[in-house]
Design a protein around this motif. Structure first.
Motif: not given
Length: 253
Positions: A4-13
Motif C-alpha cells: 500500500a502506498t500509505t506504507d511508503l515514505y512519499s517523496l512529495g511534490l
C-alpha cells in the motif's frame, strides 16, 4: 506483490514534478537506497530533491554531505527552489558537513596515522541516525578516506571491509528507517562497491546519455524491492535552476 502506498515514505511534490509517481509513490520504510552516478550526473541534486520532498511530507531527515557546508547547501537548495530554512529551524532536517578532505591515495608518514577512522565515527554519531531517513552524499568519499577500509582494500579484502558497516546499516533499517547512499562508482573498485549493490533494496543509476548533440540525464532503476505502484525502468529528467528536478520522459518496465 506491491504494498500500500500509505506504507511508503512519499517523496512529495506531486504538483511540481512526477518523481514520486514515477518511483511508485515513495520509498518503503526499512530500505537501503543506493544512487550511483559519475561526476556531474546529478547525485547531489537528486539527494536534495529527496530530502526536501520527504521533509515536506512530514518525515525527519539527516543529510550528511562530504562536499557542502550548511551555507553552500542552503544556497544550492534555494537555487533549486527547495526552501529548507524552515525545515532546519523546525528540526525536520539535520544537516551535517563531513570535512574529510578527498584523496584517492593513502598518504604516508604522520598524515597516515592521523587519519580518522571515518566509518567508526559515522556509526558512533548516534544523533544522525535518529531521523526517519538518513542521506549520505557522497558515501564513496568516506570509504576512500577511511584508513581501515583502505588497508583492507590493499589486502584485497574489500568485502570484509564492507561487512561491518553493512551490518550496522541492517540494524538501522530494521527500525523502519531509510538509508540513502550516493556513490560515484568510478572512484571505487568493483569489489568494494559490490557488497553495497548487493544489499540495496532500491538501486538507481543516474546516467548521462548522448542523443545527437544533446546530453540527456536519465534515472535507470536497477532494483526496487517493495515498490508501491508500477515503477518506471528508465526516467528522463533534468536539473533546472529555480525549478529543481524536472521529469522529462518515461519508459515503463
Amino acid at each position: 506483490m506491491s504494498i500500500a502506498t500509505t506504507d511508503l515514505y512519499s517523496l512529495g511534490l506531486d504538483e511540481r514534478d512526477r518523481l514520486n509517481k514515477e518511483l511508485g509513490g515513495g520509498i518503503p520504510p526499512g530500505s537501503i537506497v543506493l544512487v550511483e552516478g559519475d561526476y556531474g550526473a546529478g547525485k547531489s541534486a537528486m539527494s536534495q530533491r529527496f530530502a526536501y520532498g520527504l521533509c515536506e511530507e512530514g518525515q525527519t531527515v539527516t543529510m550528511l554531505s562530504t562536499e557542502l557546508t550548511v551555507g553552500s547547501f542552503l544556497d544550492q537548495m534555494h537555487s533549486l527552489d527547495y526552501g529548507m530554512v524552515e525545515h532546519l529551524l523546525d528540526e525536520n532536517l539535520l544537516f551535517l558537513h563531513a570535512d574529510i578532505g578527498d584523496s584517492n591515495t593513502f598518504q604516508g608518514g604522520d598524515e597516515e596515522s592521523d587519519r580518522m577512522d571515518l566509518l567508526k565515527r559515522l556509526m558512533d554519531a548516534e544523533v544522525m541516525w535518529d531521523t526517519d531517513v538518513i542521506i549520505i552524499d557522497t558515501f564513496d568519499a568516506i570509504l576512500r578516506n577511511d584508513p581501515k577500509f583502505e588497508a583492507l582494500v590493499r589486502q584485497n579484502e574489500e568485502r570484509q571491509a564492507a561487512l561491518e558497516i553493512i551490518s550496522f546499516f541492517r540494524d538501522v533499517i530494521a527500525e523502519g528507517k531509510v538509508i540513502m547512499l550516493t556513490v560515484d562508482p568510478s572512484t571505487l573498485d568493483e569489489d568494494a562497491i559490490g557488497p553495497f549493490r548487493a544489499i540495496a533494496d532500491v538501486f538507481i543509476e543516474l546516467e548521462m546519455v548522448e542523443v545527437g548533440n544533446d546530453v540527456r540525464r536519465q534515472i535507470s532503476v536497477k532494483r526496487f524491492a517493495g515498490m508501491g505502484e508500477q515503477v518506471g525502468d528508465t526516467i528522463g529528467y533534468s536539473v533546472r535552476s529555480g525549478t529543481g528536478i524536472v521529469i522529462e520522459s518515461r519508459s515503463v518496465a
